[in-house]
Design a protein around this motif. Structure first.
Motif, short mmCIF file in Angstrom:
data_model
loop_
_atom_site.label_atom_id
_atom_site.label_comp_id
_atom_site.label_asym_id
_atom_site.label_seq_id
_atom_site.Cartn_x
_atom_site.Cartn_y
_atom_site.Cartn_z
N LEU A 1 0.83 -1.21 0.00
CA LEU A 1 0.00 0.00 0.00
C LEU A 1 0.87 1.26 0.00
O LEU A 1 0.57 2.23 -0.71
N GLU A 2 1.93 1.26 0.78
CA GLU A 2 2.83 2.42 0.80
C GLU A 2 3.47 2.64 -0.57
O GLU A 2 3.63 3.78 -1.02
N GLU A 3 3.80 1.57 -1.24
CA GLU A 3 4.38 1.66 -2.59
C GLU A 3 3.36 2.24 -3.57
O GLU A 3 3.70 3.07 -4.42
N ASP A 4 2.09 1.83 -3.45
CA ASP A 4 1.04 2.37 -4.31
C ASP A 4 0.84 3.86 -4.08
O ASP A 4 0.60 4.62 -5.03
N VAL A 5 0.96 4.30 -2.84
CA VAL A 5 0.84 5.73 -2.53
C VAL A 5 2.00 6.50 -3.18
O VAL A 5 1.80 7.54 -3.80
N LEU A 6 3.20 5.98 -3.06
CA LEU A 6 4.37 6.64 -3.65
C LEU A 6 4.27 6.71 -5.17
O LEU A 6 4.71 7.68 -5.79
N LYS A 7 3.68 5.69 -5.80
CA LYS A 7 3.53 5.68 -7.26
C LYS A 7 2.38 6.59 -7.70
O LYS A 7 2.25 6.89 -8.87
N GLY A 8 1.54 6.99 -6.76
CA GLY A 8 0.40 7.85 -7.09
C GLY A 8 -0.85 7.07 -7.45
O GLY A 8 -1.82 7.64 -7.93
N ASP A 9 -0.83 5.77 -7.22
CA ASP A 9 -2.00 4.94 -7.51
C ASP A 9 -3.08 5.06 -6.44
O ASP A 9 -4.24 4.74 -6.68
N LEU A 10 -2.69 5.49 -5.25
CA LEU A 10 -3.64 5.70 -4.15
C LEU A 10 -3.50 7.12 -3.63
O LEU A 10 -2.40 7.67 -3.59
#
Length: 91
Positions: free
Chosen positions: A69-78
């Motif tokens: 989830l943290e990775e998705d936030v960093l990628k801008g997906d969340l």
């Protein structure tokens, strides 16, 4: 403080727990007991309400989910839910 044990009661408890069985002979009983201690020390032996191996697996699973989830936030997906609410209130 002095602990007093009766050899018979300790031996009976160990035998009832299935750790050793003198019918198998002393050497086999010794090897079974050593194996039991190793399993317990390695955390593979469930000794009560919590199974250490299962708890470690559960922790690793949730840590992997959190990292994903943290990775998705960093990628801008969340995006944070507060931003979604602000955008929807402005519509």
């Amino acid at each position: 403080m002095q602990l007093k044990f009766k050899f018979g009661s300790i031996f009976d408890a160990i035998q009832q727990a299935g750790i050793i069985n003198l019918a198998d002979g002393l050497d086999n009983s010794r090897l079974a007991y050593i194996s039991h201690l190793r399993e317990q020390a390695a955390g593979r032996l469930s000794t009560g309400e919590f199974d250490l191996t299962s708890e470690r697996a559960r922790l690793a699973h949730y840590q992997a989910n959190k990292t994903s989830l943290e990775e998705d936030v960093l990628k801008g997906d969340l995006i944070p839910s507060e931003q979604v609410l602000e955008l929807l209130q402005g519509v």
